[in-house]
Write a protein that holds these residues in place. Structure first.
Motif, PDB file in Angstrom:
ATOM      1  N   ALA A 191       0.836  -1.195   0.000  1.00 55.73           N
ATOM      2  CA  ALA A 191       0.000   0.000   0.000  1.00 55.73           C
ATOM      3  C   ALA A 191       0.874   1.250   0.000  1.00 55.73           C
ATOM      4  CB  ALA A 191      -0.919   0.000   1.218  1.00 55.73           C
ATOM      5  N   GLY A 192       1.959   1.222   0.779  1.00 55.41           N
ATOM      6  CA  GLY A 192       2.873   2.361   0.815  1.00 55.41           C
ATOM      7  C   GLY A 192       3.568   2.583  -0.508  1.00 55.41           C
ATOM      8  N   ILE A 193       3.991   1.496  -1.160  1.00 52.22           N
ATOM      9  CA  ILE A 193       4.662   1.620  -2.465  1.00 52.22           C
ATOM     10  C   ILE A 193       3.732   2.256  -3.485  1.00 52.22           C
ATOM     11  CG2 ILE A 193       5.580   0.297  -4.409  1.00 52.22           C
ATOM     12  CD1 ILE A 193       6.693  -1.699  -2.340  1.00 52.22           C
ATOM     13  N   ILE A 194       2.485   1.809  -3.526  1.00 52.07           N
ATOM     14  CA  ILE A 194       1.508   2.369  -4.474  1.00 52.07           C
ATOM     15  C   ILE A 194       1.249   3.839  -4.160  1.00 52.07           C
ATOM     16  CG2 ILE A 194      -0.898   2.238  -5.257  1.00 52.07           C
ATOM     17  CD1 ILE A 194      -0.726  -0.815  -4.688  1.00 52.07           C
ATOM     18  N   ALA A 195       1.137   4.165  -2.869  1.00 58.26           N
ATOM     19  CA  ALA A 195       0.900   5.552  -2.476  1.00 58.26           C
ATOM     20  C   ALA A 195       2.083   6.439  -2.850  1.00 58.26           C
ATOM     21  CB  ALA A 195       0.625   5.631  -0.979  1.00 58.26           C
ATOM     22  N   TRP A 196       3.317   5.934  -2.652  1.00 56.39           N
ATOM     23  CA  TRP A 196       4.497   6.715  -3.028  1.00 56.39           C
ATOM     24  C   TRP A 196       4.541   6.946  -4.544  1.00 56.39           C
ATOM     25  CZ3 TRP A 196       6.988   9.865  -0.242  1.00 56.39           C
ATOM     26  CH2 TRP A 196       7.266   9.632   1.102  1.00 56.39           C
ATOM     27  N   ALA A 197       4.124   5.949  -5.326  1.00 56.97           N
ATOM     28  CA  ALA A 197       4.084   6.115  -6.787  1.00 56.97           C
ATOM     29  C   ALA A 197       3.144   7.252  -7.167  1.00 56.97           C
ATOM     30  CB  ALA A 197       3.642   4.809  -7.446  1.00 56.97           C
ATOM     31  N   GLY A 198       1.973   7.301  -6.501  1.00 56.54           N
ATOM     32  CA  GLY A 198       1.035   8.398  -6.765  1.00 56.54           C
ATOM     33  C   GLY A 198       1.552   9.731  -6.287  1.00 56.54           C
ATOM     34  N   ALA A 199       2.208   9.744  -5.122  1.00 57.58           N
ATOM     35  CA  ALA A 199       2.721  10.998  -4.563  1.00 57.58           C
ATOM     36  C   ALA A 199       3.822  11.584  -5.427  1.00 57.58           C
ATOM     37  CB  ALA A 199       3.238  10.752  -3.147  1.00 57.58           C
ATOM     38  N   LEU A 200       4.737  10.737  -5.914  1.00 59.32           N
ATOM     39  CA  LEU A 200       5.878  11.226  -6.687  1.00 59.32           C
ATOM     40  C   LEU A 200       5.495  11.669  -8.096  1.00 59.32           C
ATOM     41  CD1 LEU A 200       8.537   8.567  -5.591  1.00 59.32           C
ATOM     42  CD2 LEU A 200       8.387  10.956  -4.870  1.00 59.32           C
ATOM     43  N   THR A 201       4.396  11.117  -8.623  1.00 62.13           N
ATOM     44  CA  THR A 201       3.988  11.459  -9.991  1.00 62.13           C
ATOM     45  C   THR A 201       2.923  12.553 -10.052  1.00 62.13           C
ATOM     46  OG1 THR A 201       2.376   9.646  -9.954  1.00 62.13           O
ATOM     47  CG2 THR A 201       4.545   9.181 -10.899  1.00 62.13           C
ATOM     48  N   MET A 202       2.160  12.724  -8.987  1.00 60.81           N
ATOM     49  CA  MET A 202       1.027  13.653  -9.050  1.00 60.81           C
ATOM     50  C   MET A 202       1.053  14.766  -8.011  1.00 60.81           C
ATOM     51  SD  MET A 202      -2.221  11.170  -9.936  1.00 60.81           S
ATOM     52  CE  MET A 202      -1.926   9.980  -8.624  1.00 60.81           C
ATOM     53  N   GLU A 203       1.962  14.684  -7.039  1.00 61.28           N
ATOM     54  CA  GLU A 203       1.952  15.663  -5.954  1.00 61.28           C
ATOM     55  C   GLU A 203       3.349  16.193  -5.672  1.00 61.28           C
ATOM     56  OE1 GLU A 203      -1.733  13.486  -3.496  1.00 61.28           O
ATOM     57  OE2 GLU A 203       0.281  13.578  -2.637  1.00 61.28           O
ATOM     58  N   THR A 204       3.385  17.325  -5.006  1.00 63.84           N
ATOM     59  CA  THR A 204       4.642  17.884  -4.516  1.00 63.84           C
ATOM     60  C   THR A 204       4.649  17.748  -3.003  1.00 63.84           C
ATOM     61  OG1 THR A 204       4.731  19.495  -6.329  1.00 63.84           O
ATOM     62  CG2 THR A 204       6.094  19.932  -4.372  1.00 63.84           C
ATOM     63  N   PHE A 205       5.631  17.034  -2.493  1.00 62.38           N
ATOM     64  CA  PHE A 205       5.677  16.798  -1.050  1.00 62.38           C
ATOM     65  C   PHE A 205       6.001  18.105  -0.342  1.00 62.38           C
ATOM     66  CE2 PHE A 205       7.076  15.129   3.011  1.00 62.38           C
ATOM     67  CZ  PHE A 205       6.213  14.051   3.196  1.00 62.38           C
ATOM     68  N   PRO A 206       5.212  18.500   0.649  1.00 64.86           N
ATOM     69  CA  PRO A 206       5.439  19.775   1.338  1.00 64.86           C
ATOM     70  C   PRO A 206       6.758  19.766   2.111  1.00 64.86           C
ATOM     71  CG  PRO A 206       3.796  18.475   2.503  1.00 64.86           C
ATOM     72  CD  PRO A 206       4.069  17.760   1.212  1.00 64.86           C
ATOM     73  N   THR A 207       7.475  20.872   2.047  1.00 65.56           N
ATOM     74  CA  THR A 207       8.750  20.991   2.760  1.00 65.56           C
ATOM     75  C   THR A 207       8.577  21.628   4.133  1.00 65.56           C
ATOM     76  OG1 THR A 207       9.138  23.123   1.652  1.00 65.56           O
ATOM     77  CG2 THR A 207      10.071  21.152   0.619  1.00 65.56           C
ATOM     78  N   ASP A 208       7.433  22.242   4.351  1.00 63.10           N
ATOM     79  CA  ASP A 208       7.188  22.905   5.630  1.00 63.10           C
ATOM     80  C   ASP A 208       5.753  22.603   6.075  1.00 63.10           C
ATOM     81  OD1 ASP A 208       7.444  24.497   7.855  1.00 63.10           O
ATOM     82  OD2 ASP A 208       6.875  26.332   6.812  1.00 63.10           O
ATOM     83  N   MET A 209       5.615  21.874   7.162  1.00 67.64           N
ATOM     84  CA  MET A 209       4.295  21.526   7.674  1.00 67.64           C
ATOM     85  C   MET A 209       4.169  21.979   9.120  1.00 67.64           C
ATOM     86  SD  MET A 209       3.325  17.727   6.226  1.00 67.64           S
ATOM     87  CE  MET A 209       4.839  16.957   6.777  1.00 67.64           C
ATOM     88  N   ASP A 210       2.949  22.364   9.494  1.00 66.36           N
ATOM     89  CA  ASP A 210       2.689  22.724  10.880  1.00 66.36           C
ATOM     90  C   ASP A 210       2.950  21.527  11.789  1.00 66.36           C
ATOM     91  OD1 ASP A 210       1.924  25.231  10.085  1.00 66.36           O
ATOM     92  OD2 ASP A 210      -0.225  24.761  10.046  1.00 66.36           O
ATOM     93  N   PHE A 211       3.352  21.809  13.020  1.00 65.92           N
ATOM     94  CA  PHE A 211       3.619  20.745  13.985  1.00 65.92           C
ATOM     95  C   PHE A 211       2.377  19.888  14.213  1.00 65.92           C
ATOM     96  CE2 PHE A 211       3.711  19.256  18.447  1.00 65.92           C
ATOM     97  CZ  PHE A 211       4.832  18.443  18.374  1.00 65.92           C
ATOM     98  N   SER A 212       1.197  20.517  14.205  1.00 69.11           N
ATOM     99  CA  SER A 212      -0.044  19.777  14.426  1.00 69.11           C
ATOM    100  C   SER A 212      -0.294  18.764  13.318  1.00 69.11           C
ATOM    101  CB  SER A 212      -1.226  20.746  14.523  1.00 69.11           C
ATOM    102  OG  SER A 212      -1.372  21.489  13.327  1.00 69.11           O
TER     103      SER A 212
END
Length: 294
Positions: A191-212
């Motif tokens: 499930a994680g591998i499939i999710a990472w494939a979608g994240a890397l091809t369709m999304e930009t991973f945030p570099t700054d996230m709130d602590f919450s």
């Protein structure tokens, strides 16, 4: 430890898992406003995989092709369910409470899917529960008599419930004479591998996230994924199926409760009635007449 004490602890384990899962609906709604859906699921399942791998230790050596194949199928079903459920929750018209109850319909769907595998026909209680569930969904999702008012989020959530049903049937079929925790870890991995494939091809991973948001993601990974699946597996082992099903169906109730307490969600009488009908349909499908005869 006496059998009675073991049974009590098993029920408490199921109840704790149910409460934790119920708390995730409003947390997910907040998290996906700061991180992409695929990225969130990728991090969630990666952390859960690592933690469960540490717990399993030398049992990982038992992995062979049959485990990998079964884990892959289970992982596909579970990630598809979570993707659809989370995209449904992202729709502003679908509240965390509605998302929780529409997801709970998988309990009613499972007997009909299992029919194709076990050849055991759904009984009359399953059929009555299915009709009740459809009526409850209509009350929750349709405004007045306008069926065009059903939002995309509700439809996606229901589709997610169907994939949760496929996942439950797969677990039942694949876990015979196999290490269920090992299969659980493998499903997290795929499930994680499939999710990472979608994240890397369709999304930009945030570099700054709130602590919450970071805390929410860790809670979803550690508590709502790794811990809850362990609690569920152990709890179901020492609890009668009917009792376990009733406890687990409370997830939707806790989902609404947390949403009302921690968000601005308001429950109208019509939606409340829909929640009640869906919940009763789960009880009718899983408990059958035994509880009434008592």
């Amino acid at each position: 430890m006496t059998p009675k004490k073991i049974s009590t602890l098993a029920k408490l384990a199921l109840l704790l898992a149910t409460i934790i899962w119920g708390s995730t609906f409003f947390l997910m709604e907040g998290a996906i406003q700061n991180i992409g859906i695929f990225s969130l699921l990728a991090v969630r399942f990666t952390i859960a995989t690592a933690l469960l791998a540490v717990v399993l230790g030398k049992r990982l050596l038992k992995i062979d092709c049959s485990y990998l194949l079964r884990g892959f199928v289970m992982g596909v079903f579970v990630i598809a369910a979570y993707i659809l459920q989370t995209y449904g929750l992202a729709d502003e018209a679908t509240t965390p409470g509605k998302n929780a109850f529409l997801t709970a319909t998988y309990c009613v769907i499972v007997p009909f899917l299992a029919w194709g595998i076990s050849r055991q026909k759904p009984d009359r209680y399953n059929i009555v529960a299915g009709i009740m569930c459809i009526f409850g969904i209509t009350l929750i999702s349709v405004s007045g008599n306008d069926f065009t008012s059903i939002c995309a989020g509700d439809v996606l959530t229901l589709l997610g419930g169907i994939f949760f049903s496929f996942h439950m049937v797969a677990v039942s079929a694949f876990s015979q004479k196999r290490d269920i925790l090992l299969l659980t870890m493998l499903q997290f991995l795929f499930a994680g591998i499939i999710a990472w494939a979608g994240a890397l091809t369709m999304e930009t991973f945030p570099t700054d996230m709130d602590f919450s948001v970071v805390v929410s993601i860790l809670y979803l990974a550690v508590m709502a994924t790794c811990l809850c699946y362990i609690l569920q597996n152990v709890g179901q082992k020492y609890t009668p199926p009917a009792t376990a099903a009733l406890i687990l169906s409370l997830e939707a109730v806790f989902g609404v409760l947390f949403s009302v307490i921690f968000t601005s969600e308001k429950i109208t009488p019509r939606i409340f009635l829909g929640f009640a009908v869906v919940f009763l349909s789960v009880i009718v499908s899983e408990i059958k007449p035994k509880i009434f005869s008592r």
